[in-house]
Design an enzyme around this catalytic site. Sequence first.
Site, short mmCIF file in Angstrom:
data_model
loop_
_atom_site.label_atom_id
_atom_site.label_comp_id
_atom_site.label_asym_id
_atom_site.label_seq_id
_atom_site.Cartn_x
_atom_site.Cartn_y
_atom_site.Cartn_z
N CYS A 1 2.19 24.55 83.76
CA CYS A 1 1.46 25.63 83.43
C CYS A 1 0.67 25.86 82.15
CB CYS A 1 2.16 27.20 83.78
SG CYS A 1 2.71 27.52 85.49
N HIS B 1 -6.10 30.53 90.14
CA HIS B 1 -5.27 31.21 91.25
C HIS B 1 -6.24 32.27 91.75
CE1 HIS B 1 -1.48 30.16 89.62
NE2 HIS B 1 -1.68 30.51 88.40
N GLU C 1 0.93 45.54 91.03
CA GLU C 1 1.80 44.02 91.53
C GLU C 1 0.53 43.00 91.41
OE1 GLU C 1 3.21 43.87 95.31
OE2 GLU C 1 4.75 45.21 94.84
N HIS D 1 -5.43 25.91 85.25
CA HIS D 1 -5.34 26.00 86.54
C HIS D 1 -5.86 27.30 86.96
CE1 HIS D 1 -1.62 27.79 85.16
NE2 HIS D 1 -1.41 28.31 86.25
N HIS E 1 -6.63 30.15 84.25
CA HIS E 1 -5.86 30.56 83.01
C HIS E 1 -5.04 29.27 82.66
CE1 HIS E 1 -1.80 31.93 84.51
NE2 HIS E 1 -2.13 31.52 85.33
N HIS F 1 -13.78 35.23 88.30
CA HIS F 1 -14.30 33.76 88.30
C HIS F 1 -14.55 33.67 86.63
CE1 HIS F 1 -15.03 33.73 92.51
NE2 HIS F 1 -15.46 32.66 92.27
#
Length: 126
Positions: free
Chosen positions: A26, A32, A113, A30, A15, A71
């Site tokens: 950001c 995660h 979370e 990039h 994202h 993905h």
Amino acid sequence: MSTTVFAIFTLEAAHRLEHVPETHKCRRLHGHTYEVRIEVSGPLDETLGWVVDYAAIEEAWRSRIFDKLDHRYINDALATELRGNTTSELLAAWMRKQIVAHFGCERSHVVVEVWETATCGARVSG
């Protein structure tokens, strides 16, 4: 008696935060390995002895969240819902909405979370 159960999942996605200044790191594309913890609280079923079957949480995760985001480029996958603002806070809120929709009104409390890294994330409850 209210009890809380939880399940932890991961997904891989990319994202970028389109609403931060051009110079913010950001803003660049990039990715995660997101860790997501889903909690469901409520009264124990007197016959089954559980709040909800873990398999039901996994089904909600897979069908409503994982299959849509894993993905993938989150900005495209959630273009309508988040309009380029793919912060952990807004992802957690979107995921919580998906889980609540899956279960309907039968669950008394859902917390989600979303961890972007091992040291930071967001928590959303209703």
